[in-house]
Design a protein around this motif. Structure first.
Motif, PDB file in Angstrom:
ATOM      1  N   PRO A 599       0.948  -1.291  -0.070  1.00 13.77           N
ATOM      2  CA  PRO A 599       0.098   0.018  -0.011  1.00 13.77           C
ATOM      3  C   PRO A 599       0.797   1.246   0.096  1.00 13.77           C
ATOM      4  O   PRO A 599       1.733   1.351   0.633  1.00 13.77           O
ATOM      5  CB  PRO A 599      -0.792  -0.141   1.344  1.00 13.77           C
ATOM      6  CG  PRO A 599       0.083  -1.041   2.131  1.00 13.77           C
ATOM      7  CD  PRO A 599       0.721  -2.110   1.227  1.00 13.77           C
ATOM      8  N   SER A 601      -0.966   4.352  -0.306  1.00 12.40           N
ATOM      9  CA  SER A 601      -1.622   5.712   0.032  1.00 12.40           C
ATOM     10  C   SER A 601      -2.497   5.277   1.262  1.00 12.40           C
ATOM     11  O   SER A 601      -2.914   4.191   1.444  1.00 12.40           O
ATOM     12  CB  SER A 601      -2.406   6.200  -1.304  1.00 12.40           C
ATOM     13  OG  SER A 601      -3.252   5.233  -1.826  1.00 12.40           O
ATOM     14  N   LYS A 602      -3.291   6.249   1.740  1.00 10.93           N
ATOM     15  CA  LYS A 602      -4.340   5.994   2.768  1.00 10.93           C
ATOM     16  C   LYS A 602      -5.224   5.044   2.187  1.00 10.93           C
ATOM     17  O   LYS A 602      -5.841   4.303   3.009  1.00 10.93           O
ATOM     18  CB  LYS A 602      -4.821   7.188   3.403  1.00 10.93           C
ATOM     19  CG  LYS A 602      -3.769   8.039   3.972  1.00 10.93           C
ATOM     20  CD  LYS A 602      -4.168   9.208   4.817  1.00 10.93           C
ATOM     21  CE  LYS A 602      -3.101   9.851   5.428  1.00 10.93           C
ATOM     22  NZ  LYS A 602      -3.449  11.425   6.246  1.00 10.93           N
ATOM     23  N   ARG A 603      -5.735   5.339   0.838  1.00 13.47           N
ATOM     24  CA  ARG A 603      -6.901   4.587   0.477  1.00 13.47           C
ATOM     25  C   ARG A 603      -6.489   2.921   0.162  1.00 13.47           C
ATOM     26  O   ARG A 603      -7.355   2.182   0.575  1.00 13.47           O
ATOM     27  CB  ARG A 603      -7.233   5.102  -1.096  1.00 13.47           C
ATOM     28  CG  ARG A 603      -8.264   4.194  -1.713  1.00 13.47           C
ATOM     29  CD  ARG A 603      -8.593   4.866  -3.049  1.00 13.47           C
ATOM     30  NE  ARG A 603      -9.494   5.873  -2.953  1.00 13.47           N
ATOM     31  CZ  ARG A 603      -9.926   6.972  -3.948  1.00 13.47           C
ATOM     32  NH1 ARG A 603      -9.625   6.398  -5.152  1.00 13.47           N
ATOM     33  NH2 ARG A 603     -10.495   7.702  -3.728  1.00 13.47           N
ATOM     34  N   GLN A 604      -5.189   2.753  -0.068  1.00 14.51           N
ATOM     35  CA  GLN A 604      -4.986   1.330  -0.239  1.00 14.51           C
ATOM     36  C   GLN A 604      -4.855   0.797   1.171  1.00 14.51           C
ATOM     37  O   GLN A 604      -5.013  -0.407   1.236  1.00 14.51           O
ATOM     38  CB  GLN A 604      -3.463   1.347  -1.099  1.00 14.51           C
ATOM     39  CG  GLN A 604      -3.864   1.642  -2.573  1.00 14.51           C
ATOM     40  CD  GLN A 604      -2.343   1.615  -3.368  1.00 14.51           C
ATOM     41  OE1 GLN A 604      -1.375   1.191  -2.530  1.00 14.51           O
ATOM     42  NE2 GLN A 604      -2.618   1.884  -4.631  1.00 14.51           N
ATOM     43  N   LEU A 605      -4.236   1.482   2.143  1.00 18.17           N
ATOM     44  CA  LEU A 605      -4.236   0.890   3.623  1.00 18.17           C
ATOM     45  C   LEU A 605      -5.583   0.459   3.769  1.00 18.17           C
ATOM     46  O   LEU A 605      -5.707  -0.393   4.970  1.00 18.17           O
ATOM     47  CB  LEU A 605      -3.605   2.009   4.507  1.00 18.17           C
ATOM     48  CG  LEU A 605      -2.175   2.244   4.136  1.00 18.17           C
ATOM     49  CD1 LEU A 605      -1.751   3.426   5.192  1.00 18.17           C
ATOM     50  CD2 LEU A 605      -1.486   1.100   4.843  1.00 18.17           C
ATOM     51  N   ASN A 606      -6.768   1.135   3.745  1.00 17.07           N
ATOM     52  CA  ASN A 606      -7.973   0.828   4.066  1.00 17.07           C
ATOM     53  C   ASN A 606      -8.762  -0.448   3.133  1.00 17.07           C
ATOM     54  O   ASN A 606      -9.844  -0.824   3.288  1.00 17.07           O
ATOM     55  CB  ASN A 606      -8.968   1.974   3.897  1.00 17.07           C
ATOM     56  CG  ASN A 606      -8.511   3.140   4.930  1.00 17.07           C
ATOM     57  OD1 ASN A 606      -7.822   2.810   5.970  1.00 17.07           O
ATOM     58  ND2 ASN A 606      -8.601   4.294   4.678  1.00 17.07           N
ATOM     59  N   LEU A 607      -7.943  -0.722   2.129  1.00  8.64           N
ATOM     60  CA  LEU A 607      -8.352  -1.663   1.152  1.00  8.64           C
ATOM     61  C   LEU A 607      -8.474  -3.062   2.012  1.00  8.64           C
ATOM     62  O   LEU A 607      -7.640  -3.425   2.668  1.00  8.64           O
ATOM     63  CB  LEU A 607      -7.690  -1.849  -0.010  1.00  8.64           C
ATOM     64  CG  LEU A 607      -8.060  -0.662  -0.991  1.00  8.64           C
ATOM     65  CD1 LEU A 607      -6.906  -0.652  -2.245  1.00  8.64           C
ATOM     66  CD2 LEU A 607      -9.590  -0.356  -1.463  1.00  8.64           C
ATOM     67  N   SER A 608      -9.454  -4.055   1.546  1.00  5.30           N
ATOM     68  CA  SER A 608      -9.428  -5.316   2.308  1.00  5.30           C
ATOM     69  C   SER A 608      -8.607  -6.477   1.517  1.00  5.30           C
ATOM     70  O   SER A 608      -8.032  -5.773   0.428  1.00  5.30           O
ATOM     71  CB  SER A 608     -11.087  -5.907   2.301  1.00  5.30           C
ATOM     72  OG  SER A 608     -11.345  -5.956   0.755  1.00  5.30           O
ATOM     73  N   LYS A 609      -8.284  -7.218   1.900  1.00  9.22           N
ATOM     74  CA  LYS A 609      -7.383  -8.555   1.345  1.00  9.22           C
ATOM     75  C   LYS A 609      -7.951  -8.754   0.192  1.00  9.22           C
ATOM     76  O   LYS A 609      -7.194  -8.646  -1.035  1.00  9.22           O
ATOM     77  CB  LYS A 609      -7.330  -9.565   2.095  1.00  9.22           C
ATOM     78  CG  LYS A 609      -6.344  -9.320   3.379  1.00  9.22           C
ATOM     79  CD  LYS A 609      -6.246 -10.716   4.311  1.00  9.22           C
ATOM     80  CE  LYS A 609      -5.738 -10.428   5.476  1.00  9.22           C
ATOM     81  NZ  LYS A 609      -5.351 -11.776   6.266  1.00  9.22           N
ATOM     82  N   GLU A 611      -9.685  -6.754  -2.119  1.00 11.10           N
ATOM     83  CA  GLU A 611      -9.562  -5.703  -3.110  1.00 11.10           C
ATOM     84  C   GLU A 611      -7.928  -5.717  -3.497  1.00 11.10           C
ATOM     85  O   GLU A 611      -7.573  -5.372  -4.663  1.00 11.10           O
ATOM     86  CB  GLU A 611     -10.165  -4.528  -2.588  1.00 11.10           C
ATOM     87  CG  GLU A 611     -11.468  -4.462  -2.483  1.00 11.10           C
ATOM     88  CD  GLU A 611     -11.870  -3.297  -1.415  1.00 11.10           C
ATOM     89  OE1 GLU A 611     -11.134  -2.649  -0.733  1.00 11.10           O
ATOM     90  OE2 GLU A 611     -13.049  -2.852  -1.563  1.00 11.10           O
TER      91      GLU A 611
END
Length: 772
Positions: A599, A601-609, A611
């Motif tokens: 990850p 970015s912050k958006r990628q940190l919040n993605l599930s496994k 995704e």
């Protein structure tokens, strides 16, 4: 009484011959008259030009009677099949200057559907292409020519069915290139006329790739017409289009001003946070006017439109920008044209060529990119000798440089000042809108970023200075609680500081060089010279940094550690070096591709496994050859190596033959296996029957028939190990008494002969009842 004269009837075939002869004579006369453009340059009416009656009728129905200056000079050259570069002020009638030559050249050539595409008009925007097509339909109704409009935002399949049958096409560059690549039967080999409307915009960097690809598909032997309010004279541009001795027609080149005479042009200087306040105050005081407001970006346009709609200024509001769908844009364009009083917020998509009727004011809320863009924007008003007014908003940092640019282009502008008593502040209302409606707040943030980026990306840094903009105050004027963080503003300030340092160093270096020139040549030869090379790439700059811990991962991958390894090995001694095995640290290409995505970015940190797994690259199966090199499971073969084994037909037949023989062998084996299974079943069946006979189970034979008559399905379900004669093991809930009862039932069975009559059957029934 006088004898009546006999009426001579003409045969239909003779009528056709006469009609053809008249048409031939007309075409020959038109060709002779059009060949000399100088004799036709003094015409004042369209009826005086050497054009067909069909075109004259179409012009009359569209209420075109008198020629404008650009039409008077450009149309005769176009009729003579000359290449033309036409430059004239906006609203001077350039559209008819190339549409009339197109119709006449194809008419004189007797063009029809079988001849294919004869003329091509390229426009930079969809709205302008729609406007050109509407004018073409009006003046070309009498001609037997097919015309089409191909622009983005419409169904491609519908266009593909019809585009090959068109004689005249009006198109945008991107959609035209798409049809050239994808549409079967779309042929441009017979093209007679190529027209570029707003040629300076099409020839710039924005459409360079598309235009180069389009020109490669067009024949060089053609007529080319270029028209714009600010025409290019670049030799490279003209060479790209293969122009042959073009005639340059500049009607207003010797005029005192580049803009219409009846256009009143003014500008005002204001701070950035006050722009929307002044604009709202201006709209409130001009409710009976038709206004076009130009804004630099799509996000700003949408925010200003949404915010002003909530403010209810008392006049209809519309907005037009590039992120809207094509149907919506055409609808807004036509709606604004039909309205008497309205305000249209638009980007530069509406700055070129569009003919909005009876526009009173053109407001430029953001500074134009250059003087040419200014000329095109203000050209939306004061068209065809009508009066109009223009007002431009400038920041204090933009004033001097923009005035100098306009002076070079002969654009007269005067400064005006706003009365403070008539200004209204809308900052508090915008703040409440952003607080109550998250969508307005989001649009405000996007508008802020879009404006700062547009200023940052402008080429002329003398006008546009992003580091001098009051970011916090501007964000508050939009109703935002704070300014969004923008990285490129800091980068711009750093670049400006570097430029200032570089200029200072150049001045110092110039002084030092002048003092060094006074030294003797001998001293220069003996003195040691050390050249300091400046880093040219990002990697070189990274190695020169003092703190390498920040980029330790990248640094370790790039730095060559062989020297360090050699040093450690030498310290360990010769004996250790003899025993140790050095292994090369390497990675396969497939391993690098299949590394998990980290990850960033912050958006990628919040993605599930799930995704993250979808986004990362998929693994590929590989095989290894004898040398240990990896290869893909299926590799493409080049044409030469493929044809070594024969052509495609023979290889296909050979493959089918080999696979067919394999299938036959497999079929034989399958049949043999099935036959063995059937034989084993029959054998098991006979063994069960033999066991039943040995155990004396004769009652079943008498009452139930022989075991041969039972179904095959039941026999297949029974296993050979559990025959009918074997004793069944008791369940966990059963005891020995159940076995005794079963033996008792078997003992009660009576052997009888087969009953032959009804009396025998009755006697048997009585005996069975007595036994029960």
């Amino acid at each position: 009484m006088a004898k009546s004269k006999k009426q001579v009837k003409v045969h239909p075939t003779n009528k056709r011959k006469l009609k053809r002869q008249n048409e031939e004579k007309e075409l020959q006369e038109l060709e002779k008259k059009a060949s000399d453009p100088q004799t036709n340059s003094n015409c004042k009416l369209f009826s005086e030009l050497p054009i067909s009656t069909k075109t004259i009728e179409g012009l009359k129905r569209a209420n075109f009677v008198e020629l404008t200056d650009i039409q008077r000079k450009a149309i005769p050259l176009g009729l003579a099949k000359r290449d033309v570069l036409g430059a004239a002020k906006t609203g001077s009638g350039k559209t008819l200057a190339f549409l009339i030559p197109i119709l006449e050249v194809l008419y004189r050539a007797k063009w029809n559907q079988e001849d294919g595409l004869g003329a091509l008009v390229i426009s930079p925007t969809r709205e302008l292409a729609v406007q050109i097509f509407e004018v073409l339909k009006k003046i070309g109704k009498q001609h037997m020519l097919s015309a089409g409009l191909i622009i983005g935002g419409k169904d491609l399949n519908v266009e593909q069915e019809r585009v090959a049958k068109m004689n005249i096409l009006v198109a945008t560059p991107g959609r035209l290139l798409q049809h050239m690549d994808q549409t079967a039967g779309f042929d441009c080999d017979n093209l007679q006329v190529l027209v570029l409307d707003e040629a300076d915009r099409i020839l710039d960097m924005g459409f360079q790739k598309e235009l180069n690809a389009i020109v490669e598909n067009l024949p060089k032997q053609r007529q080319t017409l270029l028209f714009s309010a600010t025409q290019t004279k670049s030799v490279k541009d003209l060479a790209r289009l293969s122009l042959r001795d073009p005639e340059y027609v500049a009607v207003h080149e010797k005029a005192d001003h580049s803009t219409p005479q009846k256009l009143s042009q003014n500008f005002l200087v204001c701070e950035l946070p006050k722009k929307l306040d002044i604009l709202y105050s201006f709209i409130r005081t001009h409710l009976k006017s038709k206004i076009v407001v130009f804004i630099s970006s799509c996000n700003q346009t949408r925010f200003v439109y949404e915010a002003f709609c909530k403010l209810h200024p008392g006049i209809p509001l519309l907005h037009l920008h590039g992120k809207q769908k094509q149907t919506k844009r055409v609808e807004i364009f036509r709606k604004y044209c039909s309205m008497a009083n309205a305000v249209l917020f638009a980007t530069d998509i509406a700055a070129r060529g569009l003919d909005f009727p009876a526009v009173d004011w053109v407001i430029q809320l953001d500074c134009p990119e250059d003087a040419d863009t200014y000329i095109h924007r203000v050209g939306r008003t004061a068209r065809f000798d009508a009066a109009g007014s223009a007002l431009m908003f400038l920041l204090p940092s933009e004033k001097e440089a923009m005035q100098a640019e306009l002076a070079k282009k002969k654009v007269p502008v005067e400064e005006v000042k706003i009365r403070a008593s008539k200004q209204q502040s809308i900052q508090n209302q915008l703040q409440s809108f952003c607080f109550q409606d998250p969508e307005i707040k989001y649009l405000g943030q996007k508008a802020f970023i879009a404006y700062m980026r547009s200023v940052y990306l402008q080429k002329n840094k003398d006008i546009f200075k992003v580091h001098e903009l009051p970011a916090e105050q501007y964000a508050q004027s939009l109703g935002l609680p704070g300014a969004p963080k923008i990285k490129f503003v800091k980068a711009s300030a750093a670049k400006e500081a570097q430029r200032a340092e570089a200029k200072a160093k150049q001045a110092v270096a110039a002084d030092e060089s002048s003092s060094e020139e006074e030294d003797s040549d001998d001293e220069e030869e003996t003195a040691p010279t050390t050249k300091v090379t400046k880093p040219t790439s990002k990697i070189e700059k990274m190695f020169l940094r003092k703190n390498q811990n920040i980029l330790s991962e990248h640094y370790n991958k790039l730095v060559d550690h062989e020297d360090d390894n050699d040093l450690l090995n030498n310290e360990a001694g010769e004996d250790d070096e003899f025993i140790t095995i050095k292994r090369r640290d390497h990675k396969l290409e497939s391993d690098e591709e299949n590394e998990p995505m980290l990850p960033t970015s912050k958006r990628q940190l919040n993605l599930s496994k799930k995704e993250l797994a979808k986004k990362q690259s998929k693994g590929e199966r590989i095989i290894f050859d004898d040398e240990g090199k990896p290869h893909a499971l299926y590799e493409m073969q080049d044409e030469a190596s493929f044809l070594k084994a024969g052509d495609a037909a023979t290889q296909k037949a050979k493959f089918l033959e080999e696979e067919g023989s394999v299938m036959k062998e497999a079929d034989i084996e399958d049949k043999q296996v099935a036959k063995e299974k059937r034989r084993e079943k029959r054998l098991a069946k006979k063994l069960r029957e033999r066991e039943q006979l040995e155990n004396g189970d004769e009652a079943g034979a008498v009452l139930g028939g022989s075991s041969d008559e039972s179904g095959d399905d039941m026999e297949e379900d029974e296993s050979p190990s559990q025959g009918a004669g074997q004793k069944r093991e008791p369940k966990w809930f059963e005891d020995d008494s159940s076995d005794e009862e079963e033996s008792r039932k078997r003992a009660k069975l009576i052997e009888v002969e087969q009953p032959e009559s009804i009396a025998d059957q009755e006697a048997l029934a009585l005996r069975l009842l007595g036994a029960a």
